[in-house]
Structures are given as structure tokens and as C-alpha cells.
Design a protein around this motif. Structure first.
Motif, PDB file in Angstrom:
ATOM      1  N   ARG A  45       0.790  -1.233   0.000  1.00  0.00           N
ATOM      2  CA  ARG A  45       0.000   0.000   0.000  1.00  0.00           C
ATOM      3  C   ARG A  45       0.823   1.284   0.000  1.00  0.00           C
ATOM      4  N   GLY A  46       2.140   1.169   0.075  1.00  0.00           N
ATOM      5  CA  GLY A  46       2.967   2.365   0.128  1.00  0.00           C
ATOM      6  C   GLY A  46       3.007   2.936   1.535  1.00  0.00           C
ATOM      7  N   HIS A  47       3.390   4.206   1.633  1.00  0.00           N
ATOM      8  CA  HIS A  47       3.491   4.880   2.923  1.00  0.00           C
ATOM      9  C   HIS A  47       2.118   4.888   3.604  1.00  0.00           C
ATOM     10  N   PRO A  48       2.071   4.665   4.920  1.00  0.00           N
ATOM     11  CA  PRO A  48       0.771   4.600   5.602  1.00  0.00           C
ATOM     12  C   PRO A  48      -0.103   5.850   5.455  1.00  0.00           C
ATOM     13  N   ARG A  49       0.466   7.045   5.579  1.00  0.00           N
ATOM     14  CA  ARG A  49      -0.317   8.282   5.451  1.00  0.00           C
ATOM     15  C   ARG A  49      -1.670   8.174   6.172  1.00  0.00           C
TER      16      ARG A  49
END
Length: 134
Positions: free
Chosen positions: A75-79
Motif C-alpha cells: 500500500r505504500g506509505h501509511p499516510r
């Protein structure tokens, strides 16, 4: 140098100290059992089945606490704040979230120090998600 290397290898992550993946799966599953019955929180999960949200949260917590990096790989960076912007997260939602999480944490039966460390993070994270007055 060998002593330093040995010392580093013997230091477990929090993820490992509390029992690894099975512990985080139990925590998040129990949490979502509460969410499923909560009329304030349940509408924040548009998917028919809470399974995908449960899996995402499990992977996030495992990675955060030193486990596999599967969450970021998928999912990439959590942000986290950005991902929660579409939802009205007010004090009532915060309190409901923590109520269900408290039950889940208590049922893990962790040693007191580990439980406090986990709970401190969860209360901080819940407070940081509030994006609406009220």
C-alpha cells in the motif's frame, strides 16, 4: 565486535516480544468484532465485509511494531491522516474506537509493560485521527 553483534541479534522487536503475527491478528480481529456492532463506527467501513479493513490494519500494526513490511509493500506509505480524511472522526468516534480497542488489548493478556506501551501508542494514534470538532 562479536559481543556487539550478539547483543544486537538478541534484542527482539516489540512485534516479537508480544508473540508476533498471531498476537496482532487476535488484537485486530477482536477489535473489528466490536466495530461490526458499533452504529457509529461501522458506517466508516464502506466495504460489505470488514475482512479487507481488518487485514490492512493488521499488516499496518505488525509493520509499525517491527514485523514484516508487507503493509508498505502492498500500500505504500501509511499516510494515516490522509487515508482517514474522507471520514468524520470526532471525539465520539475516537472514544468508540478506543472502547473497542481497550477490550481487544485487555483480552491479549500481555505483560503490563508491553500492554502499556501498546496502549500509549493506540491512544496517541486515535487522538491524531480526529479531524472534526464535536
Amino acid at each position: 565486535m562479536n559481543e556487539i553483534r550478539r547483543g544486537t541479534l538478541s534484542e527482539e522487536t516489540f512485534f516479537e516480544q508480544v508473540g508476533g503475527e498471531p498476537t496482532f491478528r487476535r488484537l485486530v480481529h477482536r477489535f473489528y468484532q466490536g466495530v461490526a456492532e458499533d452504529e457509529l463506527l461501522r458506517p466508516m467501513y464502506p466495504e460489505e465485509d470488514l475482512g479487507p479493513a481488518e487485514e490492512r490494519f493488521t499488516l499496518f500494526l505488525m509493520q509499525y511494531w517491527g514485523g514484516p513490511r508487507t503493509y508498505s509493500e502492498q500500500r505504500g506509505h501509511p499516510r494515516l491522516r490522509m487515508r482517514h480524511v474522507p471520514f468524520k472522526v470526532d471525539r465520539a468516534a475516537h472514544d468508540a474506537w478506543l472502547k473497542h480497542m481497550r477490550v481487544a488489548v485487555d483480552e491479549l493478556g500481555l505483560p503490563a509493560e508491553a500492554e502499556q506501551q501498546l496502549w500509549d501508542y493506540l491512544t496517541y494514534a486515535a487522538a491524531s485521527m480526529i479531524n472534526t470538532e464535536g
